[in-house]
Design a protein around this motif. Structure first.
Motif, short mmCIF file in Angstrom:
data_model
loop_
_atom_site.label_atom_id
_atom_site.label_comp_id
_atom_site.label_asym_id
_atom_site.label_seq_id
_atom_site.Cartn_x
_atom_site.Cartn_y
_atom_site.Cartn_z
N TRP A 158 0.83 -1.11 -0.13
CA TRP A 158 0.05 -0.13 -0.11
C TRP A 158 0.81 1.33 -0.03
O TRP A 158 0.93 2.03 1.12
CB TRP A 158 -1.09 -0.14 1.35
CG TRP A 158 -1.70 -1.09 1.38
CD1 TRP A 158 -2.95 -1.42 0.87
CD2 TRP A 158 -1.62 -2.39 1.91
NE1 TRP A 158 -3.60 -2.83 0.76
CE2 TRP A 158 -2.45 -3.31 1.67
CE3 TRP A 158 -0.57 -2.97 2.79
CZ2 TRP A 158 -2.62 -4.48 2.34
CZ3 TRP A 158 -0.43 -4.14 3.22
CH2 TRP A 158 -1.67 -5.12 3.06
N PRO A 159 1.51 1.60 -1.10
CA PRO A 159 2.42 2.76 -1.35
C PRO A 159 1.85 4.24 -1.17
O PRO A 159 2.26 5.09 -1.12
CB PRO A 159 3.27 2.39 -2.59
CG PRO A 159 2.09 1.85 -3.42
CD PRO A 159 1.43 0.94 -2.25
N VAL A 160 0.50 4.29 -1.43
CA VAL A 160 -0.06 5.51 -1.82
C VAL A 160 -0.96 5.59 -0.44
O VAL A 160 -1.87 4.92 0.14
CB VAL A 160 -0.86 5.64 -2.96
CG1 VAL A 160 -1.66 7.00 -2.96
CG2 VAL A 160 -0.14 5.19 -4.10
N ALA A 161 -0.84 6.90 0.12
CA ALA A 161 -1.70 7.32 1.43
C ALA A 161 -2.51 8.39 1.15
O ALA A 161 -2.29 9.42 0.18
CB ALA A 161 -0.49 7.98 2.60
N VAL A 162 -3.51 8.33 1.40
CA VAL A 162 -4.79 9.10 1.13
C VAL A 162 -5.31 9.74 2.37
O VAL A 162 -5.73 9.35 3.41
CB VAL A 162 -6.05 8.44 0.26
CG1 VAL A 162 -6.96 9.61 -0.23
CG2 VAL A 162 -5.27 7.79 -1.08
N VAL A 163 -5.73 11.29 2.28
CA VAL A 163 -6.33 11.84 3.56
C VAL A 163 -7.78 12.11 3.21
O VAL A 163 -8.10 12.83 2.14
CB VAL A 163 -5.56 13.12 3.94
CG1 VAL A 163 -6.43 13.76 5.05
CG2 VAL A 163 -4.11 12.70 4.18
N TYR A 164 -8.64 11.75 4.01
CA TYR A 164 -10.03 12.00 3.84
C TYR A 164 -10.48 12.90 4.88
O TYR A 164 -10.45 12.52 6.06
CB TYR A 164 -11.00 10.91 3.53
CG TYR A 164 -10.51 9.72 2.43
CD1 TYR A 164 -10.94 10.18 1.18
CD2 TYR A 164 -9.87 8.71 2.66
CE1 TYR A 164 -10.63 9.10 0.23
CE2 TYR A 164 -9.48 8.16 1.61
CZ TYR A 164 -9.97 8.17 0.52
OH TYR A 164 -9.60 7.42 -0.72
N TRP A 165 -11.20 13.87 4.46
CA TRP A 165 -12.11 14.77 5.56
C TRP A 165 -13.58 14.69 5.46
O TRP A 165 -14.06 14.40 4.20
CB TRP A 165 -11.88 16.14 5.57
CG TRP A 165 -10.37 16.67 5.46
CD1 TRP A 165 -9.37 17.11 4.66
CD2 TRP A 165 -9.91 16.96 6.89
NE1 TRP A 165 -8.08 17.44 5.15
CE2 TRP A 165 -8.39 17.39 6.59
CE3 TRP A 165 -10.25 17.03 8.16
CZ2 TRP A 165 -7.37 17.67 7.55
CZ3 TRP A 165 -9.29 17.22 9.10
CH2 TRP A 165 -7.78 17.71 8.82
N GLY A 166 -14.22 14.28 6.40
CA GLY A 166 -15.49 13.80 6.12
C GLY A 166 -16.68 14.40 7.12
O GLY A 166 -16.06 15.11 8.23
N ARG A 167 -17.75 14.42 6.87
CA ARG A 167 -18.85 14.89 7.99
C ARG A 167 -19.90 13.76 8.26
O ARG A 167 -20.40 12.88 7.40
CB ARG A 167 -19.45 16.06 7.30
CG ARG A 167 -20.56 16.59 7.93
CD ARG A 167 -20.99 17.84 7.30
NE ARG A 167 -20.41 18.86 6.93
CZ ARG A 167 -19.76 19.29 5.80
NH1 ARG A 167 -20.47 18.65 4.72
NH2 ARG A 167 -18.88 20.22 5.62
N VAL A 168 -20.35 13.62 9.40
CA VAL A 168 -21.22 12.58 9.86
C VAL A 168 -22.10 13.31 10.93
O VAL A 168 -21.54 14.13 11.62
CB VAL A 168 -20.40 11.55 10.46
CG1 VAL A 168 -21.42 10.21 11.14
CG2 VAL A 168 -19.34 10.94 9.81
N ALA A 169 -23.21 12.84 10.87
CA ALA A 169 -24.25 13.41 11.76
C ALA A 169 -23.75 13.11 13.24
O ALA A 169 -23.05 11.99 13.51
CB ALA A 169 -25.59 12.80 11.57
N ALA A 170 -23.78 14.35 14.23
CA ALA A 170 -23.27 13.92 15.43
C ALA A 170 -23.50 12.73 16.18
O ALA A 170 -22.83 12.09 16.82
CB ALA A 170 -23.57 15.30 16.29
N GLY A 171 -24.80 12.40 16.03
CA GLY A 171 -25.26 11.33 16.67
C GLY A 171 -24.91 9.88 16.25
O GLY A 171 -25.03 9.05 16.79
#
Length: 355
Positions: free
Chosen positions: A245-258
């Motif tokens: 797994w030579p490639v690193a990916v960063v994900y920003w996400g949004r989830v309902a608080a609950g």
């Protein structure tokens, strides 16, 4: 930055190398006799193998404070996006990587230039560093700080998966139990031990005693208590080009608080995920994954959405150069070339550059 010459390319970890790394991911400080007995090799052979890997910068073991400390009010984890002026990125990245409280520096694609992981004693210390440290650093045009609320999984739990279930069980059975001792305040001795272990997670009790001025017995007892309380995490890393797994990916996400807890549990169950943390700001979840290729990054995002439909990916970036991880400095290929002893207290008393 200079350091050991990387292994020649093309190169791949053979079956023994992979098994050794996986064993050390489970039992990072186990003696070579115990490691060798599980791998079916003698202690001399596994020690020689490990020395070869570390000398080439292909694998290493570090140690850092565990998230339980932040939960107990003894630390704060933050992710800081840094925008750099034209031509200043490398100088800024190197200055940040040299700081003992900055655990990771990543050059990323997308709107921001750098993603920096910082540990500080508390919110006051972090604010002090962001305003007086980053704020006075030449070459930085803007920053955005995201505070970590909960770390659901991180790199020390990631495994290469080269051993069978029986071998894994034998190694795990020999490891001390965690969480049997309540979290307690860190002392100067603890910080000294963490600094040495952050560079070499397999440092001997004698080496730790010589660096800290304590006796080997005192060091052994103190480390035993730190690990029993789950306050330290030791991790074995491998250079990304030598993994699948030579490639690193960063994900920003949004989830309902609950739904944040339940969605995060689904995300952490995905093999490629190296980090999953709840954060503050316009995003409330940060996910870092290792994938096989850029094309696989797109497929991974599809699989992630199928597994956790409650997660909305709001932004993503590819790590172009992982310059520092868990305190260790890496070259452009991902091989270790050095380390900066860790000290969380530095955020409260130092700034990168004063004008």
């Amino acid at each position: 930055m200079s350091g050991p010459a990387p292994l020649p390319a093309p190169y791949a970890l053979d079956d023994v190398d992979q098994a050794l790394v996986h064993a050390l991911q489970i039992a990072p400080r186990a003696d070579w006799t115990r490691i060798g007995s599980v791998l079916g090799l003698d202690a001399v052979t596994v020690a020689r193998r490990w020395n070869r890997l570390t000398e080439a910068g292909a694998a290493w073991i570090s140690c850092h404070p565990a998230p339980v400390l932040a939960a107990a009010g003894q630390g704060l984890l933050a992710f800081v996006e840094v925008d750099c002026a034209n031509g200043s990125l490398l100088d800024v990245a190197r200055a940040l990587a040299a700081l003992p409280h900055v655990t990771a520096v990543e050059h990323v694609s997308g709107d921001g230039d750098l993603l920096v992981t910082v540990l500080a004693p508390d919110l006051v210390a972090l604010t002090h560093w962001v305003t007086r440290g980053l704020g006075s650093m030449p070459g930085i045009s803007a920053t955005r700080t995201h505070l970590a609320s909960t770390v659901y999984t991180e790199g020390s739990r990631w495994r290469l998966r080269a051993l069978d279930r029986g071998q894994i069980a034998r190694l795990a059975d020999g490891e001390p139990a965690r969480g049997e001792v309540p979290v307690f305040p860190l002392t100067d001795l603890d910080h000294d031990l963490i600094a040495v272990l952050s560079v070499d997670g397999r440092a001997t009790y004698r080496a730790l005693a010589e660096s800290s001025g304590a006796s080997p017995d005192t060091v052994r007892r103190r480390l035993g208590r730190l690990f029993a309380a789950g306050m330290l995490q030791t991790r074995c890393e491998v250079a990304r080009p030598l993994s699948e797994w030579p490639v690193a990916v960063v994900y920003w996400g949004r989830v309902a608080a609950g739904a944040l807890e339940s969605v995060s549990r689904l995300v952490t169950g995905v093999r490629e995920v190296r980090l999953c943390a709840g954060v503050t700001g316009r995003h409330n979840l940060l996910v870092v994954a290792w994938v096989k290729s850029l094309a696989d990054a797109q497929r991974f995002e599809v699989r992630l959405n199928e597994r956790a439909p409650g997660l909305e990916i709001t932004d993503r970036a590819v790590v172009l150069w992982l310059m520092k991880v868990s305190g260790h400095l890496l070259d452009e290929r991902g091989y270790r070339i050095g380390a900066v002893p860790f000290d969380v207290r530095a955020a409260a008393r130092t700034a990168p550059t004063e004008r």
